[in-house]
Design an enzyme around this catalytic site. Structure first.
Site, PDB file in Angstrom:
ATOM      1  N   TYR A  45       0.793  -1.188  -0.104  1.00  0.00           N
ATOM      2  CA  TYR A  45       0.035  -0.207  -0.188  1.00  0.00           C
ATOM      3  C   TYR A  45       0.751   1.271   0.267  1.00  0.00           C
ATOM      4  O   TYR A  45       1.759   0.920   0.937  1.00  0.00           O
ATOM      5  CB  TYR A  45      -0.883   0.342   1.414  1.00  0.00           C
ATOM      6  N   GLU A  47      -0.510   5.023  -0.542  1.00  0.00           N
ATOM      7  CA  GLU A  47      -1.286   6.607  -0.865  1.00  0.00           C
ATOM      8  C   GLU A  47      -0.478   7.708  -0.543  1.00  0.00           C
ATOM      9  O   GLU A  47       0.517   7.660   0.388  1.00  0.00           O
ATOM     10  CB  GLU A  47      -1.931   6.458   0.255  1.00  0.00           C
ATOM     11  N   ASP A 217      -7.252  12.944 -25.501  1.00  0.00           N
ATOM     12  CA  ASP A 217      -7.419  12.007 -25.482  1.00  0.00           C
ATOM     13  C   ASP A 217      -6.636  10.968 -26.122  1.00  0.00           C
ATOM     14  O   ASP A 217      -6.609  10.568 -26.391  1.00  0.00           O
ATOM     15  CB  ASP A 217      -8.473  11.491 -24.573  1.00  0.00           C
ATOM     16  N   THR A 243      -4.330   5.619 -21.672  1.00  0.00           N
ATOM     17  CA  THR A 243      -4.711   4.637 -20.846  1.00  0.00           C
ATOM     18  C   THR A 243      -2.991   2.858 -21.965  1.00  0.00           C
ATOM     19  O   THR A 243      -2.375   4.062 -22.513  1.00  0.00           O
ATOM     20  CB  THR A 243      -5.224   3.636 -21.849  1.00  0.00           C
ATOM     21  N   LYS A 246      -3.175  -0.015 -25.058  1.00  0.00           N
ATOM     22  CA  LYS A 246      -3.746   0.116 -26.189  1.00  0.00           C
ATOM     23  C   LYS A 246      -2.459   0.168 -26.624  1.00  0.00           C
ATOM     24  O   LYS A 246      -1.312  -1.198 -26.655  1.00  0.00           O
ATOM     25  CB  LYS A 246      -4.778   0.685 -26.542  1.00  0.00           C
ATOM     26  N   ARG A 252      -2.653  -3.092 -18.082  1.00  0.00           N
ATOM     27  CA  ARG A 252      -4.603  -2.466 -17.103  1.00  0.00           C
ATOM     28  C   ARG A 252      -3.951  -1.146 -16.599  1.00  0.00           C
ATOM     29  O   ARG A 252      -4.185  -1.209 -15.927  1.00  0.00           O
ATOM     30  CB  ARG A 252      -5.119  -2.947 -16.814  1.00  0.00           C
TER      31      ARG A 252
HETATM   32  N1  DSN Z   1     -12.456  -0.218 -23.759  1.00  0.00           N
HETATM   33  C1  DSN Z   1     -11.733   1.087 -24.983  1.00  0.00           C
HETATM   34  C2  DSN Z   1     -12.277   0.671 -26.600  1.00  0.00           C
HETATM   35  O1  DSN Z   1     -12.083  -0.546 -26.318  1.00  0.00           O
HETATM   36  O2  DSN Z   1     -12.034   1.706 -27.191  1.00  0.00           O
HETATM   37  C3  DSN Z   1     -12.595   2.465 -24.785  1.00  0.00           C
HETATM   38  O3  DSN Z   1     -12.260   2.908 -23.252  1.00  0.00           O
END
Ligand code: DSN
Length: 457
Positions: A45, A47, A217, A243, A246, A252
């Site tokens: 942990y 924080e 974004d 994120t 991807k 994640r």
């Molecule tokens: N779930 C993501 C996507 O598939 O583009 C977006 O949040």
């Protein structure tokens, strides 16, 4: 390991190995990323932030978080990064909470945000009305590309005026009008299903004219930006969110980055965002994820990753061209990124996605501009990050396109009932019929043979 969960894990491993993943937001992280996510770092942990924790025992965690921050700053060319957001939606919510007045705030004045709507390729967190924090806690006014898309359909093929690959489908004058008319305070832009390049400079001109914050974004394209094959918004936006799982091919997780331009607009922007993440919205950071982010950022700096990013875009281009030659209609008539949005017109996205899954090809159903229901949309979304990680190239894209065209030909006469109550039963009965379709099952076998030649990491 518990037998039941072990069996489920083995089945999912097999599914990932033996099928083709074309969901553009999915990828296969490296073994090192996986090892870090499953490591002892998940036991801790912490924080707070490095050297300002609420718990003892964070000597190594501090160094791990600092390393991730330093690498994020260097890779994306920003002066401030926060690597603690749990995922993309929490990252976007932290930015809005940091920079704006929500409804019910002490100041009594709810701020307005402008974003692109879902069916045009935006994201729920970009102000989707009524059901998301971004559309409930703030005043949200969205724009779309429906008109330009309709116009493109009525224009003749090859029209000079509407060549999408030369200007995109976004009407920047319309966006400017919306921002001005609503005295917007923040523009949030990024695509989950818009296949063309976003013109960051034009969005910046609009934001700067009206004194708005511009939030880019880059979740879908962060890996492409790192590889130098998609334009970076770093010179134009005040904040970038992403994120990490991807095209960036990490765990994640997510990051929020404040640009040099952002710090000029507000020197406190970095600390405001840090406070919005913790203690504003989150508790302890996921230290195992933070370490895996540091790892994926190191991977993203290598020449091999640049080659990967280039191949992702090249593969998407080849796949799109093959689908267009097979008479499929693509939003934007092609792609300038890793993703493709197919407008199926008469066939439902649900039916197409189910049939493709039976044939061993995983895609997601997706809205196309103007669609009303994201649950019963008329498109499917495809992308090449995962297949490129497996090492597939141009020849395989042609083969995959051939299978997709064949599956869509098999289901071309399937029609979703008009009456919404009958739709779910229709899809169930379609899946029953399709599951015994000999050709779909043969394609699934052919897919398995291809997959054996391209193992997942
Ligand atoms: N779930 C993501 C996507 O598939 O583009 C977006 O949040």
């Amino acid at each position: 390991m518990d037998k039941k969960i072990a069996q489920l894990l083995a089945s999912e491993e097999k599914r990932q190995k033996e099928t083709i993943t074309l969901i553009p937001s999915e990828n296969y992280a490296s073994a090192s990323v996986g090892r870090l996510v499953g490591s002892v770092l998940g036991n801790k942990y912490s924080e707070g932030y490095a050297n300002r924790r609420y718990y003892q025992g964070n000597k190594y965690i501090d160094s791990i978080e600092q390393l991730a921050i330093t690498r994020a700053k260097s890779l994306f060319g920003v002066p401030h990064a926060n690597v603690q957001p749990y995922s993309g939606s929490p990252a976007n919510s932290a930015v809005l909470m940091a920079l704006l007045e929500p409804c019910g705030s002490a100041q009594g004045k709810v701020n307005t945000i402008v974003g692109m709507n879902l069916s045009s390729g935006g994201h729920l967190t970009h102000g989707h009305p009524d059901i998301t924090f971004s559309g409930k806690f703030f005043k949200s006014v969205q724009f779309g590309i429906e008109e330009q898309y309709k116009k493109l359909q009525s224009d003749s093929v090859g029209s000079e005026t509407h060549d999408p690959l030369r200007g995109g489908l976004i009407d920047y004058d319309m966006v400017s009008g919306i921002v001005e008319a609503n005295s917007a305070k923040l523009i949030i832009i990024g695509s989950t299903a818009y296949p063309l390049i976003l013109n960051w400079q034009k969005f910046a001109e609009i934001a700067d004219s009206y004194g708005c914050y511009l939030v880019a974004d880059i979740s879908h394209v962060a890996g492409l930006i790192a590889a130098g094959v998609y334009p970076s918004p770093v010179k134009y936006a005040h904040v970038m969110t992403t994120t990490t799982h991807k095209t960036l091919r990490g765990p994640r997780g997510a990051m929020i980055m404040v640009t040099a331009k952002g710090l000029v607009k507000d020197p406190e922007m970095g600390s405001k965002i840090d406070r919005a993440v913790f203690p504003g919205l989150q508790g302890g950071p996921h230290d195992n994820t933070t370490a895996a982010i540091a790892q994926c950022l190191a991977e993203a700096e290598t020449p091999a990753f640049r080659k990967y990013g280039k191949q992702v875009v090249e593969n998407a281009r080849v796949l799109a061209e093959e689908l267009v030659s097979g008479s499929l209609k693509l939003v934007g008539n092609g792609t300038e990124s890793h993703l493709i949005l197919v407008d199926l017109q008469k066939v439902s996205g649900n039916v197409a996605a189910e049939a493709l899954e039976i044939a061993g090809i995983t895609v997601n159903r997706n809205s196309v501009p103007g669609d009303k229901s994201p649950f019963y949309p008329s498109g499917i979304r495809l992308g090449t990050p995962a297949v490129t990680t497996r090492g597939m190239g141009k020849r395989e894209m042609k083969q995959i396109a051939g299978w997709i065209l064949e599956v869509l030909e098999i289901i071309k006469d399937e029609r979703l009932p008009e009456e919404s109550k009958k739709r779910s039963d229709f899809i169930k009965s379609f899946v029953r019929r399709a599951s015994v379709n000999k050709r779909l099952l043969t394609i699934a076998k052919e897919v398995r043979t291809l997959c054996k030649r391209y193992p997942v990491p």
